[in-house]
Write a protein that holds these residues in place. Structure first.
Motif, mmCIF file in Angstrom:
data_model
loop_
_atom_site.group_PDB
_atom_site.id
_atom_site.type_symbol
_atom_site.label_atom_id
_atom_site.label_comp_id
_atom_site.label_asym_id
_atom_site.label_seq_id
_atom_site.Cartn_x
_atom_site.Cartn_y
_atom_site.Cartn_z
ATOM 1 N N TYR A 163 54.664 20.892 -3.740
ATOM 2 C CA TYR A 163 54.225 21.809 -4.798
ATOM 3 C C TYR A 163 54.876 23.184 -4.627
ATOM 4 C CZ TYR A 163 51.232 24.675 -7.757
ATOM 5 O OH TYR A 163 50.770 25.551 -8.718
ATOM 6 N N ALA A 164 54.931 23.687 -3.390
ATOM 7 C CA ALA A 164 55.539 24.997 -3.146
ATOM 8 C C ALA A 164 57.018 24.991 -3.545
ATOM 9 C CB ALA A 164 55.390 25.383 -1.671
ATOM 10 N N LEU A 165 57.717 23.905 -3.248
ATOM 11 C CA LEU A 165 59.124 23.802 -3.630
ATOM 12 C C LEU A 165 59.280 23.770 -5.149
ATOM 13 C CD1 LEU A 165 60.414 21.193 -1.018
ATOM 14 C CD2 LEU A 165 60.998 23.624 -1.106
ATOM 15 N N LEU A 166 58.468 22.960 -5.810
ATOM 16 C CA LEU A 166 58.579 22.864 -7.267
ATOM 17 C C LEU A 166 58.227 24.190 -7.933
ATOM 18 C CD1 LEU A 166 59.139 21.195 -9.775
ATOM 19 C CD2 LEU A 166 56.739 20.457 -9.750
ATOM 20 N N LEU A 167 57.202 24.868 -7.433
ATOM 21 C CA LEU A 167 56.822 26.151 -8.012
ATOM 22 C C LEU A 167 57.954 27.162 -7.874
ATOM 23 C CD1 LEU A 167 54.649 27.854 -9.365
ATOM 24 C CD2 LEU A 167 53.764 28.415 -7.083
ATOM 25 N N ALA A 168 58.602 27.181 -6.705
ATOM 26 C CA ALA A 168 59.735 28.094 -6.504
ATOM 27 C C ALA A 168 60.865 27.796 -7.487
ATOM 28 C CB ALA A 168 60.237 27.985 -5.072
ATOM 29 N N LEU A 169 61.120 26.521 -7.734
ATOM 30 C CA LEU A 169 62.164 26.132 -8.693
ATOM 31 C C LEU A 169 61.737 26.453 -10.124
ATOM 32 C CD1 LEU A 169 63.094 22.683 -7.130
ATOM 33 C CD2 LEU A 169 64.592 24.691 -7.208
ATOM 34 N N ALA A 170 60.465 26.191 -10.442
ATOM 35 C CA ALA A 170 59.979 26.398 -11.806
ATOM 36 C C ALA A 170 59.931 27.874 -12.180
ATOM 37 C CB ALA A 170 58.595 25.771 -11.972
ATOM 38 N N GLU A 171 59.654 28.725 -11.206
ATOM 39 C CA GLU A 171 59.616 30.165 -11.483
ATOM 40 C C GLU A 171 60.988 30.697 -11.900
ATOM 41 O OE1 GLU A 171 55.972 31.550 -8.525
ATOM 42 O OE2 GLU A 171 58.049 31.764 -7.862
ATOM 43 N N ARG A 172 62.033 29.966 -11.516
ATOM 44 C CA ARG A 172 63.394 30.377 -11.877
ATOM 45 C C ARG A 172 64.126 29.208 -12.539
ATOM 46 N NH1 ARG A 172 65.872 32.766 -6.592
ATOM 47 N NH2 ARG A 172 67.706 32.796 -7.919
ATOM 48 N N SER A 173 63.460 28.599 -13.520
ATOM 49 C CA SER A 173 64.025 27.438 -14.215
ATOM 50 C C SER A 173 65.422 27.760 -14.736
ATOM 51 C CB SER A 173 63.130 27.036 -15.385
ATOM 52 O OG SER A 173 61.907 26.530 -14.927
ATOM 53 N N GLY A 174 66.349 26.835 -14.469
ATOM 54 C CA GLY A 174 67.716 27.016 -14.928
ATOM 55 C C GLY A 174 68.574 27.845 -13.998
ATOM 56 N N GLU A 175 67.967 28.448 -12.960
ATOM 57 C CA GLU A 175 68.724 29.226 -11.977
ATOM 58 C C GLU A 175 68.807 28.449 -10.662
ATOM 59 O OE1 GLU A 175 67.360 33.233 -11.441
ATOM 60 O OE2 GLU A 175 66.584 33.332 -13.484
ATOM 61 N N VAL A 176 69.792 28.811 -9.850
ATOM 62 C CA VAL A 176 69.944 28.184 -8.539
ATOM 63 C C VAL A 176 69.063 28.912 -7.531
ATOM 64 C CG1 VAL A 176 71.540 27.598 -6.687
ATOM 65 C CG2 VAL A 176 72.295 27.475 -9.075
ATOM 66 N N VAL A 177 68.246 28.155 -6.808
ATOM 67 C CA VAL A 177 67.407 28.710 -5.753
ATOM 68 C C VAL A 177 67.980 28.248 -4.420
ATOM 69 C CG1 VAL A 177 65.064 28.946 -4.873
ATOM 70 C CG2 VAL A 177 65.429 28.512 -7.312
ATOM 71 N N THR A 178 68.254 29.174 -3.525
ATOM 72 C CA THR A 178 68.956 28.840 -2.290
ATOM 73 C C THR A 178 68.068 28.072 -1.311
ATOM 74 O OG1 THR A 178 68.346 30.859 -1.101
ATOM 75 C CG2 THR A 178 70.311 30.950 -2.522
ATOM 76 N N HIS A 179 68.739 27.405 -0.353
ATOM 77 C CA HIS A 179 68.014 26.718 0.717
ATOM 78 C C HIS A 179 67.068 27.676 1.432
ATOM 79 C CE1 HIS A 179 71.752 24.189 0.447
ATOM 80 N NE2 HIS A 179 70.847 23.243 0.434
ATOM 81 N N ASP A 180 67.557 28.887 1.754
ATOM 82 C CA ASP A 180 66.740 29.840 2.505
ATOM 83 C C ASP A 180 65.509 30.263 1.714
ATOM 84 O OD1 ASP A 180 68.486 29.731 4.606
ATOM 85 O OD2 ASP A 180 69.483 31.633 4.168
#
Length: 224
Positions: A163-180
């Motif tokens: 859930y934490a990973l998906l939320l981080a991705l969803a907060e920046r939908s369409g943008e690249v979120v880094t490994h770090d």
């Protein structure tokens, strides 16, 4: 009525300037202003002039003793929420100085997205800044209020890490979120890119493999 203003008090450096530019752009999209000061005297003048709705205070700021400065900001009326930026070795000493219901802290080093998220949370708590309730892209949605996740209308059960990973991705939908960034959000500490990859694979199985794109050597992106 003036827009809400975040006062960023960081030691002068190239890194601080870069952080300020990025935050200004992010916050402007939500109708928030950002003002930057580089020493304690400027900070107190701005707070006393009523020019800040929230203060981000780096405890290595030049000028008066930072803990005294923190107390001076907290003593102003009406009270201004503070997010203290602290080196890891000073974390324990700062916690007792924060008003738990109003203040927050962030340990250096941190990713800019986390600071932006904490700013939004504190402003919502302090002045009622409206919060988005549903985030997502295409057929995937995250209901932030309830913590529920849906893919193509079906409710999906996720582990806390997923859930934490998906939320981080969803907060920046369409943008690249880094490994770090993903590691920081899901584990709150550095972990290997391989571990992030493993949990992204778990997430893909649940929401659909085509919905999370790998950007080789950088991170991941939530797609429609």
């Amino acid at each position: 009525m003036r827009p809400l203003t975040v006062l960023l008090a960081l030691p002068p450096s190239a890194g601080s300037a870069s952080l300020g530019r990025g935050l200004r752009q992010d916050l402007a999209a939500e109708g928030l202003d950002l003002a930057v000061v580089a020493d304690g005297i400027e900070l107190l003048d701005a707070v006393r002039a009523g020019a800040a709705d929230l203060v981000v205070l780096d405890l290595e700021l030049p000028g008066p003793d930072p803990t005294v400065l923190l107390g001076a900001v907290q003593a102003e009326s009406p009270p201004t929420p503070v997010i203290a930026v602290v080196p890891r070795e000073r974390r324990a000493g700062v916690l007792g100085l924060l008003r738990g219901h109003r203040d927050d802290f962030l340990v250096r080093p941190f990713v800019p997205d986390e600071l932006a998220a904490r700013i939004r949370l504190r402003l919502r708590a302090a002045v009622g800044l409206p919060a988005p309730t549903v985030l997502g892209q295409g057929g995937v949605s995250v209901d932030v209020d309830s913590g529920q996740v849906f893919a193509d209308g079906r409710r999906i059960a996720l582990s806390p890490t997923e859930y934490a990973l998906l939320l981080a991705l969803a907060e920046r939908s369409g943008e690249v979120v880094t490994h770090d960034e993903l590691a920081h959000r899901a584990w709150s500490e550095p972990v290997s890119a391989n571990l992030v990859q493993v949990y992204i694979s778990y997430l893909r199985r649940k929401i659909g493999p085509e919905r999370i794109r790998t950007v080789r050597g950088t991170g991941y992106q939530l797609e429609g």
